[in-house]
Design a protein around this motif. Structure first.
Motif, PDB file in Angstrom:
ATOM      1  N   GLN A  25       0.783  -0.972  -0.030  1.00 32.56           N
ATOM      2  CA  GLN A  25       0.091  -0.055   0.076  1.00 32.56           C
ATOM      3  C   GLN A  25       0.769   1.405   0.004  1.00 32.56           C
ATOM      4  N   ASP A  85      -7.973  -8.250   9.723  1.00 36.69           N
ATOM      5  CA  ASP A  85      -8.093  -7.022   8.719  1.00 36.69           C
ATOM      6  C   ASP A  85      -8.793  -7.584   7.423  1.00 36.69           C
ATOM      7  N   SER A  86      -8.828  -8.917   6.975  1.00 38.73           N
ATOM      8  CA  SER A  86      -9.528  -9.408   6.119  1.00 38.73           C
ATOM      9  C   SER A  86     -11.008  -9.286   6.151  1.00 38.73           C
ATOM     10  N   TYR A 134     -12.655  -6.693   6.650  1.00 32.98           N
ATOM     11  CA  TYR A 134     -13.099  -5.395   6.201  1.00 32.98           C
ATOM     12  C   TYR A 134     -12.723  -5.490   4.640  1.00 32.98           C
ATOM     13  N   HIS A 169      -9.537  -5.614   1.951  1.00 35.40           N
ATOM     14  CA  HIS A 169      -8.319  -6.407   2.545  1.00 35.40           C
ATOM     15  C   HIS A 169      -8.219  -7.578   2.255  1.00 35.40           C
ATOM     16  N   HIS A 170      -7.006  -8.181   1.525  1.00 35.01           N
ATOM     17  CA  HIS A 170      -6.768  -9.611   1.120  1.00 35.01           C
ATOM     18  C   HIS A 170      -6.478 -10.388   2.249  1.00 35.01           C
ATOM     19  N   GLU A 190      -3.051 -10.659   3.321  1.00 33.26           N
ATOM     20  CA  GLU A 190      -2.393  -9.345   3.761  1.00 33.26           C
ATOM     21  C   GLU A 190      -1.493  -9.509   5.129  1.00 33.26           C
ATOM     22  N   ASN A 201       0.437  -7.146   7.963  1.00 33.22           N
ATOM     23  CA  ASN A 201       0.807  -5.937   8.567  1.00 33.22           C
ATOM     24  C   ASN A 201       2.043  -5.838   9.196  1.00 33.22           C
TER      25      ASN A 201
END
Length: 91
Positions: free
Chosen positions: A42, A63-64, A66, A69-70, A73, A75
């Motif tokens: 990102q 997060d996925s 939301y 979001h893959h 992903e 962070n």
């Protein structure tokens, strides 16, 4: 205000910050992923500010859950200050 945002996005300090971010991704993140195909990331990143010793503004989540979001992903938590005790990330 869109006028002020556009001015920021064209400013030399902002562009230098993005260059530093890209360098961080190349030097730190990319080697940590060890993927010969490379990565997507990102840009600009989302910066989250949390006040020390305050109640979390978001609950435990993935997060996925939301939109956008893959599931694969990853962070990276990159504190910009020394962390310990009440100003650390608690999982």
């Amino acid at each position: 205000n869109q006028k002020h945002l556009n001015k920021l996005l064209r400013s030399v300090p902002y562009l230098q910050w993005l260059e530093a971010y890209d360098a961080f991704v190349r030097v730190v993140v990319l080697p940590a992923m060890d993927d010969p195909q490379g990565i997507y990331y990102q840009r600009p990143p989302t910066l989250r500010v949390a006040m020390p010793a305050q109640v979390a503004t978001i609950g435990i989540h993935c997060d996925s859950e939301y939109h956008g979001h893959h599931p694969a992903e990853i962070n990276f938590w990159v504190p910009l200050v020394d962390v310990a005790g009440g100003n650390a990330l608690w999982l």
